[in-house]
Design an enzyme around this catalytic site. Structure first.
Site, PDB file in Angstrom:
ATOM      1  N   ASP A  37       0.821  -1.212   0.000  1.00 36.53           N
ATOM      2  CA  ASP A  37       0.000   0.000   0.000  1.00 36.53           C
ATOM      3  C   ASP A  37       0.857   1.266   0.000  1.00 36.53           C
ATOM      4  OD1 ASP A  37      -1.884  -1.943   0.231  1.00 36.53           O
ATOM      5  OD2 ASP A  37      -2.483  -1.464   2.280  1.00 36.53           O
ATOM      6  N   GLU A 138      -9.169  -2.628   4.025  1.00 36.76           N
ATOM      7  CA  GLU A 138      -8.877  -2.300   5.423  1.00 36.76           C
ATOM      8  C   GLU A 138      -9.921  -1.363   6.017  1.00 36.76           C
ATOM      9  OE1 GLU A 138      -3.966  -2.270   5.437  1.00 36.76           O
ATOM     10  OE2 GLU A 138      -5.077  -0.437   5.023  1.00 36.76           O
TER      11      GLU A 138
END
Lengths: 270, 282
Positions: A37, A138
């Site tokens: 990420d 997430e």
């Protein structure tokens, strides 16, 4: 789940560039963990702002996850961005000396907030906005620390699932060894997201995609071939973490109240 | 006839900046002998106004910016979007058609999207009409963004005799699985193709670009001719300025070949609608 990677790259770089310029910032700052990420965010930031305007922070806890640190360094070297390494163990250890805990999760959250605190400190020093690195998976699962890694100024990857990020990562040239890594929040040695969540990202993303993007009812998702326990677990995660996606609640007692009917655009006067 | 679509990115709540932007583009268009210049929805104010809506509202009769735009329409025609404060104090999401220093028509948006990411119904009063009006180029009609996604609105312009359907828009893109653009861009194009073909009318769709509060306006402004063919397409997502020479005779040519207009039965539609509305069940 397939994305048009060149188009997504274009939109996200545009977003980073325009949003920073609206707030009269030229520089972006972010924590680089060595994972996918933050690597993707770094690549996008360099594309949007130029390598000179991106500062990467490597914030390890002592010697924990040395290999991650090496990957973080790879991202920095590949992109030729300014960087800073700050070991957070002196601060953490000093605190835990007086407030001991053996709970790995509690300590992990504290680490995330220590990193946040350093990034915000440098955000002001450098006049640079913090680029978040939380992805859609997430955010929906609440798999992040509130006011920790979830804290940022703008969050370019927030509408991309982890598996979509992998598609984007390949297109924008994130090194293969970072793309192929087993995802970890780095809370303790040997931790992996998928072990902790009890599901693979492929499964999670497909279920989330049906529930969220396609607004499919729970029963239909199960009928389409996903185990009932898995679907229920994901729904439980989503519901249980709504507070992480909202500002703290304010009881409405006046005629006009922040968070209720004081409704201004984020880009107000920008 | 020369037409230009100004695919701009207005600055949110900054009327002064946006007026200047309109003036600059209009000056350029005038030099190029553009007959009709179209700006997007809420081009004078930006879209995501929320509680700024009231501050951004102007009265077309009294406002100085509006007057300046009227002056600007000397020697050409101009369509732009603004927040309208009506005499009775109600606030509308409106588009104005100005020509030769006169206001020929103001359309107040009827279909205010208020679902999911949209909340226009919270801040705007609903318009009540779809009127066609005479222009130097023949009869025209206007719609604003979500109006156009209700084909009944296009039917009213068709029944009212419009040969030029002008749609101003501030449509954010959604869906990134497709090629080159947001998935929603093809939705607008589908409507453009369908309505132009079956109304045997030109469709001018002027969308905006830029970002507001994380929403990415999709651009992709277009012109469809009365045969339902894509005549011109602006770039997706990026600022653009689309100029095209169109032949107004195409309306008549196509209507001779395909007599949808001749064979329309508005009186039957009207009676049928009355019966449907009368028999609504809860």
């Amino acid at each position: 789940m397939k994305i048009n990677a060149p188009f997504v790259e274009k939109i996200l770089t545009k977003f980073i560039k325009e949003e920073l310029s609206k707030f009269q910032y030229k520089k972006g700052i972010l924590g680089i963990s060595g994972g996918l990420d933050s690597a993707v965010t770094s690549f996008l930031a360099v594309k949007a702002l130029g390598a000179n305007n991106v500062i990467g922070f490597v914030l390890p806890y002592g010697k924990l996850s040395r290999s991650c640190e090496k990957d973080a360094q790879d991202v920095i070297n590949t992109l030729k961005i300014r960087s800073r390494r700050i070991d957070i163990s002196p601060m953490l250890d000093a605190y835990y000396k007086h407030n001991p805990s053996s709970d790995r999760r509690i300590k992990g959250n504290k680490m995330a907030r220590e990193r946040m605190s350093i990034l915000y400190d440098h955000s002001e020093r450098e006049h640079a906005l913090i680029l978040g690195t939380s992805n859609k998976t997430e955010l929906l699962l609440g798999y992040g620390t509130i006011h920790g890694d979830m804290a940022c100024a703008i969050n370019p990857l927030g509408d991309l699932y982890k598996t979509q990020l992998r598609q984007l990562a390949e297109y924008i040239g994130v090194p293969e060894h970072i793309r192929k890594k087993v995802p970890t929040a780095g809370l303790w040695d040997g931790q992996t997201d998928e072990d902790e969540l009890g599901l693979s990202y492929e499964e999670i993303d497909q279920i989330l995609f049906l529930l969220v993007d396609k607004r499919m009812p729970r029963e239909k998702v199960i009928d389409s071939g996903f185990a009932k326990e898995k679907v229920n677990k994901i729904i439980r995660f989503i519901k249980g973490s709504e507070f992480k996606r909202k500002l703290p609640l304010i009881p409405k007692i006046s005629e006009r109240t922040v968070g209720h009917d004081f409704l201004f655009p984020y880009d107000w006067d920008r | 006839m020369k037409i230009a679509l100004a695919q701009i990115a207005p600055r949110l709540g900054d009327l002064k900046y946006n007026l200047k932007l309109h003036q600059n583009i209009a000056a350029k268009a005038k030099k190029e002998n553009v007959d009709l210049l179209i700006f997007p929805e809420l081009s004078l104010t930006g879209y995501t106004l929320k509680d700024l809506t009231q501050d951004a509202a102007i009265n077309p009769q009294k406002d100085s910016a509006f007057k300046k735009l009227r002056t600007l329409s000397q020697g050409m025609s101009l369509v732009f979007g603004f927040v309208e404060e009506a005499e009775d104090g109600l606030i509308y999401n409106s588009s104005a058609f100005l020509s030769q220093g006169q206001t020929l028509h103001i359309h107040r948006k009827v279909f205010l999207p208020t679902y999911g990411m949209f909340e226009e119904g919270k801040f705007f009063a609903q318009g009540k009409n779809f009127r066609t009006f005479s222009t130097p180029f023949g009869k025209a009609g206007m719609m604003i963004c979500y109006d156009f996604l209700h084909y009944s609105a296009s039917y009213l312009l068709f029944a009212g005799g419009s040969g030029l359907n002008i749609i101003t828009s501030a449509a954010p893109g959604r869906g990134v699985a497709d090629d080159q653009s947001f998935a929603t861009s093809s939705m607008w194009e589908l409507m453009g193709k369908t309505i132009s073909r079956f109304s045997s009318a030109f469709v001018f769709y002027c969308n905006r670009v830029g970002l507001e509060d994380g929403k990415v306006f999709a651009g992709g402004s277009f012109i469809y001719n009365p045969a339902g063919n894509l005549f011109a397409l602006a770039s997706y997502v990026d600022e653009d300025y689309l100029v095209a020479d169109i032949d107004l005779e195409e309306i008549k040519t196509f209507r001779k070949k395909w007599p949808y207009k001749r064979d329309d039965k508005p009186e039957i539609i009207l009676e049928a609608l009355k019966r449907i509305v009368k028999n609504y069940e809860d």
